[in-house]
Motif scaffolding. Structure first.
Motif, short mmCIF file in Angstrom:
data_model
loop_
_atom_site.label_atom_id
_atom_site.label_comp_id
_atom_site.label_asym_id
_atom_site.label_seq_id
_atom_site.Cartn_x
_atom_site.Cartn_y
_atom_site.Cartn_z
N UNK A 180 -43.34 0.72 -21.07
CA UNK A 180 -42.11 -0.01 -21.39
C UNK A 180 -42.19 -0.47 -22.84
N UNK A 181 -41.15 -0.20 -23.61
CA UNK A 181 -41.10 -0.68 -24.99
C UNK A 181 -39.86 -1.52 -25.19
N UNK A 182 -40.06 -2.77 -25.56
CA UNK A 182 -38.93 -3.64 -25.88
C UNK A 182 -39.12 -4.16 -27.30
N UNK A 183 -38.04 -4.56 -27.94
CA UNK A 183 -38.18 -5.08 -29.30
C UNK A 183 -38.99 -6.38 -29.33
N UNK A 184 -38.84 -7.20 -28.28
CA UNK A 184 -39.43 -8.52 -28.34
C UNK A 184 -39.58 -9.08 -26.93
N UNK A 185 -40.81 -9.29 -26.54
CA UNK A 185 -41.06 -9.77 -25.18
C UNK A 185 -40.58 -11.20 -25.01
N UNK A 186 -40.72 -11.98 -26.08
CA UNK A 186 -40.37 -13.39 -26.00
C UNK A 186 -38.86 -13.56 -26.15
N UNK A 187 -38.15 -13.14 -25.15
CA UNK A 187 -36.70 -13.18 -25.18
C UNK A 187 -36.26 -13.14 -23.72
N UNK A 188 -35.48 -14.12 -23.32
CA UNK A 188 -35.19 -14.21 -21.88
C UNK A 188 -34.58 -12.93 -21.31
N UNK A 189 -33.74 -12.28 -22.08
CA UNK A 189 -33.12 -11.07 -21.56
C UNK A 189 -34.17 -10.01 -21.23
N UNK A 190 -35.08 -9.81 -22.16
CA UNK A 190 -36.09 -8.78 -21.93
C UNK A 190 -37.08 -9.18 -20.83
N UNK B 60 -26.74 -8.51 -16.95
CA UNK B 60 -27.53 -8.28 -15.75
C UNK B 60 -28.91 -7.71 -16.07
N UNK B 61 -29.74 -8.52 -16.73
CA UNK B 61 -31.04 -8.04 -17.19
C UNK B 61 -31.93 -7.50 -16.08
N UNK B 62 -32.09 -8.29 -15.06
CA UNK B 62 -32.95 -7.89 -13.96
C UNK B 62 -32.47 -6.58 -13.36
N UNK B 63 -31.17 -6.48 -13.18
CA UNK B 63 -30.57 -5.29 -12.59
C UNK B 63 -30.73 -4.08 -13.51
N UNK B 64 -30.61 -4.31 -14.80
CA UNK B 64 -30.81 -3.23 -15.75
C UNK B 64 -32.24 -2.69 -15.60
N UNK B 65 -33.19 -3.60 -15.49
CA UNK B 65 -34.57 -3.19 -15.31
C UNK B 65 -34.75 -2.35 -14.05
N UNK B 66 -34.13 -2.82 -12.98
CA UNK B 66 -34.26 -2.10 -11.70
C UNK B 66 -33.67 -0.71 -11.80
N UNK B 67 -32.43 -0.64 -12.27
CA UNK B 67 -31.74 0.65 -12.29
C UNK B 67 -32.41 1.64 -13.23
N UNK C 10 -20.99 -7.19 -16.88
CA UNK C 10 -21.43 -8.53 -17.24
C UNK C 10 -20.57 -9.50 -16.42
N UNK C 11 -21.05 -10.74 -16.26
CA UNK C 11 -20.36 -11.70 -15.42
C UNK C 11 -20.06 -12.96 -16.22
N UNK C 12 -18.80 -13.38 -16.26
CA UNK C 12 -18.58 -14.61 -17.02
C UNK C 12 -18.91 -15.82 -16.17
N UNK C 13 -19.59 -16.76 -16.82
CA UNK C 13 -19.99 -18.01 -16.16
C UNK C 13 -19.15 -19.10 -16.79
N UNK C 14 -18.19 -19.59 -16.05
CA UNK C 14 -17.30 -20.59 -16.62
C UNK C 14 -17.87 -21.98 -16.43
N UNK C 15 -18.05 -22.68 -17.54
CA UNK C 15 -18.57 -24.04 -17.46
C UNK C 15 -17.62 -24.95 -18.24
N UNK C 16 -18.12 -26.09 -18.65
CA UNK C 16 -17.21 -27.07 -19.27
C UNK C 16 -16.64 -26.63 -20.62
#
Lengths: 344, 344
Positions: free
Chosen positions: B66-76, B296-303, B330-336
DNA sequence: ATGAAAGCGCTAACAT
DNA sequence: ATGTTAGCGCTTTCAT
């Protein structure tokens, strides 16, 4: 296209595999012409050495296994990043697994890692883990293990941890130095040594400043969440003599506390100073920005890797393994949330 | 203790390695007594099969790179977590590398991964990468490659990405549906396709609602940072007819903008509604909580893993590789921060 | 029920 | 300068 082997090249050239192998590796005793032709055909056939064959032959796999409770956590990302940096520089690779804080799964993944043939293991124990027989079993297979962050003295292995005691001590001292005298603490559950050390640092700092330990100023989390921060902050505000400052065991708890304080009409830091632990990226983004204690994740990863690679080398040289126990300092990051406004 | 081999067991028992091998693997034609003794000595000698020998023999490594640009990134981290989940369930392991957004390093690590003998590669391209010759070279070695998140149409490979267009479209539509009519956008730099798609989604939503595109409502980031959010928000506030809402290309930019708005005396969402992109954990912790578009990071990884494992299998079966191109919503998360206060 | 032998792909000591 | 040979540790077919 099918992967070419040394034999494929040898046959197509009418030489032996040994010649080909030598030609490809720049051995001295090889004619310039042979070398040329071999190199050319290797190129043409897209030859690449079969890694497993090489490694089997040379008895070096050059892979270390890493087990963390949870990859999706900034601290562990930092550690992993440090590990990769060090081991890749020496031509090693990292196989990554997570235990999801489950003892069962930790056993399973360490077994899998052994079966995959890693040269050594870097492990942060799950919170559930109390018995380390599974790791001792790995050591029985001559597999060096280095523990980091969440460690267990039951295992005779090198360890690398943050100095949680000192980090907490510094955080509380920072509050006391500014003249705060009623410092509250929201502590973690008794089990992981880390949070216990933070509590110990808190008490030691109070003691060093001759301040009494007041049990009503301490809340104990179970899950260490935002909402527990809310709960305890409310509790503190309701005290007849409420605290004037707070050291929280993690940033999420600190943020929860700040939320509750604000709802209760308390200003941070004017009415209560707050400092957290872990130095998440959010701390810089919040308003007020949040003071926190930074753990040296990247450095922990580097140092743990160095220790592991050293042990792997010692094993290869049939020398006795030397274990080390490193305790790396945490660094307080002072921001708005813990700075006492100038006295008027 | 030295690692025991089949031969060690065989010799100590006066049988051949073949017998031992069979006994250990429950072959039918093996006497109960032999099996017993073999098992017992294997246990006693702490025998574990040599993984490399097994893999060499069976021609299956069971490791994906697995190659990612940056491990320290919540998406990755999310993506990696999804990858590990899927591949470990099938007995595979994950070797992790990072490119640090450097084209050079990306080439280096993919080469290293090839040399290590991984069965396939999951890659998120660095921002610097425009030429994908290094990946095509891997494919020439029969190494399946699946791209995710940052992809490149120059490579004939399966891809898995977030629907950035739809995510942006939904975010802006959410604003427009509430009656906002002057929606600003802080866009990313032109290069990575992802942020360009977000810009396209923004424009498409405006167009769908019959609203004009106003260039003065668009700012273009270079580094996509907090401080650029600050800069553009100030710019917007200074306009003769300032926007009433803002869609930012990332959460950090959104947070920067909110900081600037607050400094300028503007309330969020009353004076300007704000929605970001990525749904970092901070969004829930800030006040006001920040609306965002979750990838959908987790899902991207799975698929992506599923596609890769399928191709690895197809290769093993000598079938042609089938490529797929997945676009996950992608899913919009509506907050304040983006909710229009009730009209009085 | 067990042994003998070939071979996965590569390396290296020992020949010639 | 190149070939021969023996192995790394394991699996598996073919004998017996």
């Amino acid at each position: 296209m099918k992967r070419a082997t040394l034999r494929d090249i040898a046959q197509s050239l009418g030489v032996t595999v040994a010649t080909v192998s030598r030609a490809l590796k720049n051995y001295p005793d090889i004619s310039a012409t042979t070398k040329q032709t071999v190199l050319a055909t290797a190129e043409r056939m897209h030859y690449a050495p079969h890694p497993l064959a090489v490694k089997l032959r040379q008895k070096s796999y050059r892979v270390v296994g890493v087990v963390v409770p949870d990859i999706v956590h900034p601290f562990f990302s930092d550690v992993i990043s440090g590990i990769i940096e060090v081991v890749e520089a020496l031509g090693y690779h990292v196989i990554l697994s997570q235990s999801n804080e489950s003892y069962e799964k930790e056993i399973r993944v360490t077994q899998m890692l052994l079966a995959t043939g890693v040269d050594g293991l870097l492990v942060c124990l799950s919170n559930e883990t109390v018995d380390v027989g599974h790791l001792r079993a790995l050591q029985d297979y001559d597999l060096p293990v280095v523990l980091f962050d969440k460690i267990n003295s039951g295992l005779d292995a090198s360890t690398v941890v943050t100095n949680d005691f000192q980090g907490a001590y510094d955080a509380v001292t920072h509050l006391l130095d500014q003249g705060y005298t009623r410092v509250a603490h929201i502590k973690g559950p008794p089990h992981p040594e880390n949070t216990r050390q933070r509590f110990a640092g808190y008490r030691a700092a109070l003691a060093a400043y001759g301040l009494p330990f007041r049990p009503e100023y301490v809340g104990e989390c179970h899950a260490v969440t935002h909402s527990e921060g809310v709960t305890f902050a409310r509790q503190f505000m309701a005290l007849p003599e409420p605290p004037d400052s707070l050291f929280a065991v993690t940033d999420s708890v600190a943020i929860g506390a700040i939320t509750a304080l604000r709802e209760g009409g308390w200003r941070v830091p004017q009415d209560m100073a707050v400092i957290g632990f872990s130095d998440w990226a959010v701390c810089q983004l919040m308003e007020p920005s949040i003071s926190s204690v930074a753990q040296p994740g990247y450095e922990i990863g580097r140092r743990a890797s160095e220790l592991l690679l050293r042990e792997i080398q010692q094993l290869r040289d049939e020398q006795p393994l030397e274990h080390d126990h490193l305790v790396l300092d945490a660094t307080i990051k002072i921001r708005q949330s813990s700075q006492r406004p100038a006295i008027r």
